[in-house]
Motif scaffolding. Structure first.
Motif, PDB file in Angstrom:
ATOM      1  N   UNK A 205      17.420   5.014  11.121  1.00  0.00           N
ATOM      2  CA  UNK A 205      16.663   3.947  10.470  1.00  0.00           C
ATOM      3  C   UNK A 205      16.301   2.894  11.506  1.00  0.00           C
ATOM      4  N   UNK A 206      15.182   2.230  11.266  1.00  0.00           N
ATOM      5  CA  UNK A 206      14.773   1.133  12.129  1.00  0.00           C
ATOM      6  C   UNK A 206      13.790   0.248  11.374  1.00  0.00           C
ATOM      7  N   UNK A 207      13.421  -0.847  12.004  1.00  0.00           N
ATOM      8  CA  UNK A 207      12.569  -1.846  11.363  1.00  0.00           C
ATOM      9  C   UNK A 207      11.459  -2.265  12.319  1.00  0.00           C
ATOM     10  N   UNK A 208      10.266  -2.418  11.787  1.00  0.00           N
ATOM     11  CA  UNK A 208       9.144  -2.935  12.567  1.00  0.00           C
ATOM     12  C   UNK A 208       8.494  -4.075  11.792  1.00  0.00           C
ATOM     13  N   UNK A 209       7.696  -4.867  12.494  1.00  0.00           N
ATOM     14  CA  UNK A 209       6.974  -5.971  11.864  1.00  0.00           C
ATOM     15  C   UNK A 209       5.478  -5.801  12.127  1.00  0.00           C
ATOM     16  N   UNK A 210       4.688  -5.938  11.079  1.00  0.00           N
ATOM     17  CA  UNK A 210       3.233  -5.991  11.261  1.00  0.00           C
ATOM     18  C   UNK A 210       2.611  -6.818  10.137  1.00  0.00           C
ATOM     19  N   UNK A 211       1.497  -7.495  10.424  1.00  0.00           N
ATOM     20  CA  UNK A 211       0.950  -8.481   9.484  1.00  0.00           C
ATOM     21  C   UNK A 211      -0.065  -7.911   8.488  1.00  0.00           C
ATOM     22  N   UNK A 212       0.227  -6.751   7.919  1.00  0.00           N
ATOM     23  CA  UNK A 212      -0.698  -6.102   6.991  1.00  0.00           C
ATOM     24  C   UNK A 212       0.092  -5.541   5.811  1.00  0.00           C
ATOM     25  N   UNK A 213      -0.486  -5.618   4.616  1.00  0.00           N
ATOM     26  CA  UNK A 213       0.175  -5.111   3.420  1.00  0.00           C
ATOM     27  C   UNK A 213       0.233  -3.588   3.472  1.00  0.00           C
ATOM     28  N   UNK A 214       1.410  -3.047   3.249  1.00  0.00           N
ATOM     29  CA  UNK A 214       1.613  -1.599   3.271  1.00  0.00           C
ATOM     30  C   UNK A 214       0.897  -0.931   2.111  1.00  0.00           C
ATOM     31  N   UNK A 215       0.233   0.168   2.420  1.00  0.00           N
ATOM     32  CA  UNK A 215      -0.375   1.000   1.373  1.00  0.00           C
ATOM     33  C   UNK A 215       0.309   2.370   1.403  1.00  0.00           C
ATOM     34  N   UNK A 216      -0.448   3.455   1.629  1.00  0.00           N
ATOM     35  CA  UNK A 216       0.154   4.782   1.711  1.00  0.00           C
ATOM     36  C   UNK A 216       0.491   5.135   3.146  1.00  0.00           C
ATOM     37  N   UNK A 217       0.614   6.445   3.431  1.00  0.00           N
ATOM     38  CA  UNK A 217       0.916   6.851   4.797  1.00  0.00           C
ATOM     39  C   UNK A 217       1.029   8.351   4.946  1.00  0.00           C
ATOM     40  N   UNK A 218       1.072   8.780   6.207  1.00  0.00           N
ATOM     41  CA  UNK A 218       1.187  10.205   6.522  1.00  0.00           C
ATOM     42  C   UNK A 218       1.869  10.331   7.880  1.00  0.00           C
ATOM     43  N   UNK A 219       2.607  11.429   8.075  1.00  0.00           N
ATOM     44  CA  UNK A 219       3.250  11.715   9.355  1.00  0.00           C
ATOM     45  C   UNK A 219       2.588  12.927   9.980  1.00  0.00           C
ATOM     46  N   UNK A 220       2.239  12.782  11.261  1.00  0.00           N
ATOM     47  CA  UNK A 220       1.588  13.863  12.004  1.00  0.00           C
ATOM     48  C   UNK A 220       2.025  13.778  13.459  1.00  0.00           C
ATOM     49  N   UNK A 221       2.562  14.893  13.966  1.00  0.00           N
ATOM     50  CA  UNK A 221       2.957  14.952  15.374  1.00  0.00           C
ATOM     51  C   UNK A 221       3.931  13.835  15.748  1.00  0.00           C
ATOM     52  N   UNK A 222       4.982  13.695  14.936  1.00  0.00           N
ATOM     53  CA  UNK A 222       6.051  12.712  15.179  1.00  0.00           C
ATOM     54  C   UNK A 222       5.545  11.268  15.147  1.00  0.00           C
ATOM     55  N   UNK A 223       4.429  11.061  14.479  1.00  0.00           N
ATOM     56  CA  UNK A 223       3.820   9.725  14.422  1.00  0.00           C
ATOM     57  C   UNK A 223       3.518   9.375  12.974  1.00  0.00           C
ATOM     58  N   UNK A 224       3.820   8.144  12.604  1.00  0.00           N
ATOM     59  CA  UNK A 224       3.577   7.647  11.259  1.00  0.00           C
ATOM     60  C   UNK A 224       2.297   6.810  11.242  1.00  0.00           C
ATOM     61  N   UNK A 225       1.386   7.171  10.361  1.00  0.00           N
ATOM     62  CA  UNK A 225       0.114   6.454  10.214  1.00  0.00           C
ATOM     63  C   UNK A 225       0.115   5.738   8.868  1.00  0.00           C
ATOM     64  N   UNK A 226      -0.053   4.421   8.915  1.00  0.00           N
ATOM     65  CA  UNK A 226       0.001   3.612   7.704  1.00  0.00           C
ATOM     66  C   UNK A 226      -1.311   2.853   7.503  1.00  0.00           C
ATOM     67  N   UNK A 227      -2.194   3.326   6.618  1.00  0.00           N
ATOM     68  CA  UNK A 227      -3.355   2.511   6.255  1.00  0.00           C
ATOM     69  C   UNK A 227      -2.851   1.270   5.520  1.00  0.00           C
ATOM     70  N   UNK A 228      -3.316   0.102   5.943  1.00  0.00           N
ATOM     71  CA  UNK A 228      -2.743  -1.146   5.436  1.00  0.00           C
ATOM     72  C   UNK A 228      -3.835  -2.181   5.191  1.00  0.00           C
TER      73      UNK A 228
END
Length: 295
Positions: A205-228
């Motif tokens: 587990x870990x935590x990140x900070x970003x200034x955008x409201x979370x919507x959905x997401x997808x994981x591809x090639x060990x990378x998490x993509x979050x449209x926000x």
């Protein structure tokens, strides 16, 4: 001499302006070439478009409360509409993604994972085809006897894991963003109807900070993509600027944030890969195909 100096100054000024305009047009054209817009309605029966999952050429477009339409990306038409087995008034269907295992009587689509988002924050796993769906599993994260908030359940099909993504409020002004928790679990077998994950099941587990409201997401090639982000008329004070937040799951840090404020006309909702391109669904309308480089 004075005339020559003035001439040179004016010449340099106009050349500079020309260079800046040319650079702007080049970048704009390049950006537009890397994004394709598909005018697909994501709202359905007065319900707001939410999560999206793609398998082969089929995009499963969900709405809040649990309606689903299946859109054929190659033929550019809807091929089915159905009510999810998990449909209910509080099922926000915030995210959707396909898993790894196929249900026993379905060799066309793997199990579909749907994020309830609202309390009690369950993940509904469904056996779905164009003819209907059946609920085969419910996953929940609890510590003690208390359900933990999870906004997105996202499967990593390459590593057989499932991630619980939770954005915490309020906005943290010191860190200039919302704290977003990312918790990793092993992906349970779909043969277990009821799964309760607890703190002893956490693999990382870990935590990140970003200034955008979370919507959905997808994981591809060990990378998490979050449209926000949110729509322009949203009443929220922070976080409505539209972006794609890209997180490296191995390094456990934000890789980059792509500003899509001037690209997406509507509120971003779901994300899924179609081949090598990232598809972002927006509500009430629009699928955007991003041809990302170096991902």
């Amino acid at each position: 001499v004075l005339f020559d100096m003035l001439f040179r100054i004016v010449k340099v000024y106009f050349l500079s302006i020309f260079f800046i305009i040319s650079l702007f047009l080049f970048c704009t054209c390049k950006a537009s070439q890397n994004v394709k817009y598909l005018p697909v309605e994501t709202n359905y029966q007065k319900k707001w478009g939410q999560g999206m999952a793609i398998y082969e050429q089929y995009a499963f477009l969900l709405t809040n409360t649990g309606l689903c339409r299946i859109y054929d990306m190659r033929k550019d038409l809807f091929v089915a509409s159905l009510i999810l087995a998990s449909a209910h008034a509080k099922n926000h269907a915030n995210n959707a993604c396909f898993g790894v295992e196929y249900p026993k009587d379905n060799n066309k689509f793997p199990a579909l994972y749907i994020s309830e988002c609202e309390a009690p924050h369950r993940c509904y796993v469904e056996n779905i085809t164009e003819y209907g769906s059946r609920l085969i599993q419910i996953i929940q994260f609890r510590i003690g006897n208390k359900p933990q908030a999870v906004h997105d359940w996202i499967v990593d099909r390459e590593t057989n894991h499932i991630y619980a993504i939770t954005q915490l409020y309020p906005f943290n002004k010191e860190r200039n963003g919302f704290a977003t928790q990312i918790v990793k679990f092993g992906l349970p077998s779909i043969d277990i109807p009821q799964v309760i994950l607890s703190d002893v099941d956490i693999e990382d587990s870990f935590e990140v900070f970003f200034p955008h409201i979370l919507q959905g997401g997808v994981i591809h090639n060990h990378t998490l993509y979050l449209p926000s982000g949110a729509s322009a008329d949203s009443q929220v004070q922070y976080g409505k600027e539209k972006a794609i937040v890209i997180i490296d799951l191995k390094e456990k840090e934000i890789k980059r944030i792509i500003d899509v404020q001037d690209i997406l006309n509507n509120e971003p909702e779901g994300g899924a890969f179609w081949g090598k391109s990232l598809i972002i669904s927006c509500a009430p309308k629009g699928l955007y195909q991003f041809f990302l480089k170096d991902e």
